[in-house]
Design a protein around this motif. Structure first.
Motif, PDB file in Angstrom:
ATOM      1  N   TYR A  44     -11.341  -8.850  -7.558  1.00  0.00           N
ATOM      2  CA  TYR A  44     -11.922  -7.593  -8.062  1.00  0.00           C
ATOM      3  C   TYR A  44     -12.751  -7.845  -9.326  1.00  0.00           C
ATOM      4  O   TYR A  44     -13.861  -7.337  -9.460  1.00  0.00           O
ATOM      5  N   SER A  47     -16.067  -9.471  -8.572  1.00  0.00           N
ATOM      6  CA  SER A  47     -17.079  -8.624  -7.928  1.00  0.00           C
ATOM      7  C   SER A  47     -17.545  -7.466  -8.793  1.00  0.00           C
ATOM      8  O   SER A  47     -18.654  -6.958  -8.608  1.00  0.00           O
ATOM      9  N   THR A  48     -16.726  -7.036  -9.759  1.00  0.00           N
ATOM     10  CA  THR A  48     -17.083  -5.860 -10.568  1.00  0.00           C
ATOM     11  C   THR A  48     -17.283  -6.168 -12.046  1.00  0.00           C
ATOM     12  O   THR A  48     -17.960  -5.412 -12.746  1.00  0.00           O
ATOM     13  N   GLN A 220     -10.737   3.192  -8.231  1.00  0.00           N
ATOM     14  CA  GLN A 220     -11.683   2.194  -7.721  1.00  0.00           C
ATOM     15  C   GLN A 220     -10.958   0.914  -7.310  1.00  0.00           C
ATOM     16  O   GLN A 220     -11.291   0.306  -6.288  1.00  0.00           O
ATOM     17  N   ALA A 223      -9.195   1.571  -4.054  1.00  0.00           N
ATOM     18  CA  ALA A 223     -10.167   1.603  -2.960  1.00  0.00           C
ATOM     19  C   ALA A 223     -10.531   0.174  -2.552  1.00  0.00           C
ATOM     20  O   ALA A 223     -10.671  -0.127  -1.356  1.00  0.00           O
ATOM     21  N   PHE A 224     -10.661  -0.707  -3.537  1.00  0.00           N
ATOM     22  CA  PHE A 224     -10.933  -2.117  -3.256  1.00  0.00           C
ATOM     23  C   PHE A 224      -9.814  -2.728  -2.423  1.00  0.00           C
ATOM     24  O   PHE A 224     -10.064  -3.536  -1.521  1.00  0.00           O
ATOM     25  N   GLN A 226      -8.228  -1.514  -0.119  1.00  0.00           N
ATOM     26  CA  GLN A 226      -8.291  -1.068   1.276  1.00  0.00           C
ATOM     27  C   GLN A 226      -9.480  -1.673   2.010  1.00  0.00           C
ATOM     28  O   GLN A 226      -9.724  -1.334   3.166  1.00  0.00           O
ATOM     29  N   THR A 227     -10.209  -2.558   1.350  1.00  0.00           N
ATOM     30  CA  THR A 227     -11.307  -3.226   2.034  1.00  0.00           C
ATOM     31  C   THR A 227     -10.750  -4.276   2.998  1.00  0.00           C
ATOM     32  O   THR A 227      -9.602  -4.717   2.869  1.00  0.00           O
ATOM     33  N   GLU A 228     -11.572  -4.672   3.968  1.00  0.00           N
ATOM     34  CA  GLU A 228     -11.119  -5.662   4.952  1.00  0.00           C
ATOM     35  C   GLU A 228     -10.728  -6.971   4.292  1.00  0.00           C
ATOM     36  O   GLU A 228      -9.741  -7.608   4.679  1.00  0.00           O
ATOM     37  N   GLU A 229     -11.496  -7.376   3.282  1.00  0.00           N
ATOM     38  CA  GLU A 229     -11.216  -8.644   2.609  1.00  0.00           C
ATOM     39  C   GLU A 229      -9.860  -8.600   1.892  1.00  0.00           C
ATOM     40  O   GLU A 229      -9.077  -9.548   1.966  1.00  0.00           O
ATOM     41  N   ALA A 230      -9.593  -7.489   1.210  1.00  0.00           N
ATOM     42  CA  ALA A 230      -8.331  -7.364   0.487  1.00  0.00           C
ATOM     43  C   ALA A 230      -7.159  -7.291   1.460  1.00  0.00           C
ATOM     44  O   ALA A 230      -6.113  -7.921   1.237  1.00  0.00           O
ATOM     45  N   GLU A 231      -7.301  -6.532   2.529  1.00  0.00           N
ATOM     46  CA  GLU A 231      -6.222  -6.413   3.503  1.00  0.00           C
ATOM     47  C   GLU A 231      -5.944  -7.754   4.190  1.00  0.00           C
ATOM     48  O   GLU A 231      -4.791  -8.075   4.489  1.00  0.00           O
TER      49      GLU A 231
END
Length: 245
Positions: A44, A47-48, A220, A223-224, A226-231
């Motif tokens: 995270y 990327s942010t 935020q 929400a990150f 729940q992204t495919e990469e995080a999951e």
């Protein structure tokens, strides 16, 4: 409004915005998920550019710290009970209590067969997490009860303050075996996944704290997650996702 007051207002707004931009999210996390969350936090941040601090401990101790006013923004518990209790106390942001992972209990080491390893319950020092503080410890006690060997195992149990300490007891040789978290195992470790119907589901829930001053940043980050990469990272760490069967 005078020119002085107008300029002062602009300065104050700029100062607040700058402070928000440099604020760090503080995440309290149960020991079993700490390594995974630190990896997610690093992704995270990369990327942010936002900073994240991860504080690990047993769910019970972190819960107590939060009740006493510890300044966390999000609490990742190893169970559902403590997030529910915080919600009942009015300490949780409305609607923020949600499951984020399903934990799995394993026997390690497993030996030639799981039955061989289970002899450690009766004949050796056996490691579990403290069931009063850690949900994985509570699940371990349920397994011992189901197998009708709790009475034999009780005198030989070594209880770690959290699941990480329980793992260390086995790793260091201070216990012959233990009921631990799947997320602690490497793929080449000799472990056995305990059938999930031997213990109540380890549904790990998270909450955003009501007194957090970084509600938007917390949302935020969630929400990150729940992204495919995080999951994919959560799955590869040895957890199941909520809703999985």
């Amino acid at each position: 409004m005078s020119r002085f007051l107008f300029c002062l207002s602009l300065w104050l707004l700029g100062t607040v915005a700058q402070a928000q931009a440099h604020a760090e999210l503080r995440l309290a996390v149960a020991a079993n998920f700490a390594d995974t969350l630190e990896a997610l936090a690093a992704d995270y941040q990369a990327s942010t550019g936002d900073k994240v601090t991860v504080v690990r401990g047993s769910s019970g101790k972190l819960y107590a710290q939060i009740v006493q006013g510890a300044p966390f923004d999000i609490f990742f518990s190893a169970d559902a009970d403590r997030p529910k209790a915080l919600e009942a106390k009015g300490l949780v942001a409305t609607g923020s209590r949600q499951p984020y992972a399903l934990g799995q209990l394993v026997l390690w080491p497993a030996g030639p067969t799981p039955e061989d390893a289970l002899k450690a319950f009766a004949y050796g020092r056996f490691s579990i997490a403290n069931p009063r503080l850690a949900p994985y410890g509570k699940a371990a006690m349920e397994v011992l009860t189901k197998l009708a060997i709790l009475d034999k195992a009780q005198p030989r149990l070594v209880r770690g303050e959290n699941i990480s300490q329980a793992y260390q007891y086995v790793y260091s040789g201070n216990a012959e075996a233990g009921l631990l978290a799947r997320s602690q195992m490497r793929n080449d470790d000799d472990f056995w996944e305990v059938p999930t119907n031997w213990y109540a589901p380890i549904e790990q829930q998270r909450v955003v704290m009501k007194n957090s001053k970084l509600q938007r940043a917390a949302e935020q980050f969630l929400a990150f997650m729940q992204t495919e990469e995080a999951e994919a990272r959560i799955l590869s760490a040895g957890y199941r996702l909520p809703g999985a069967h």
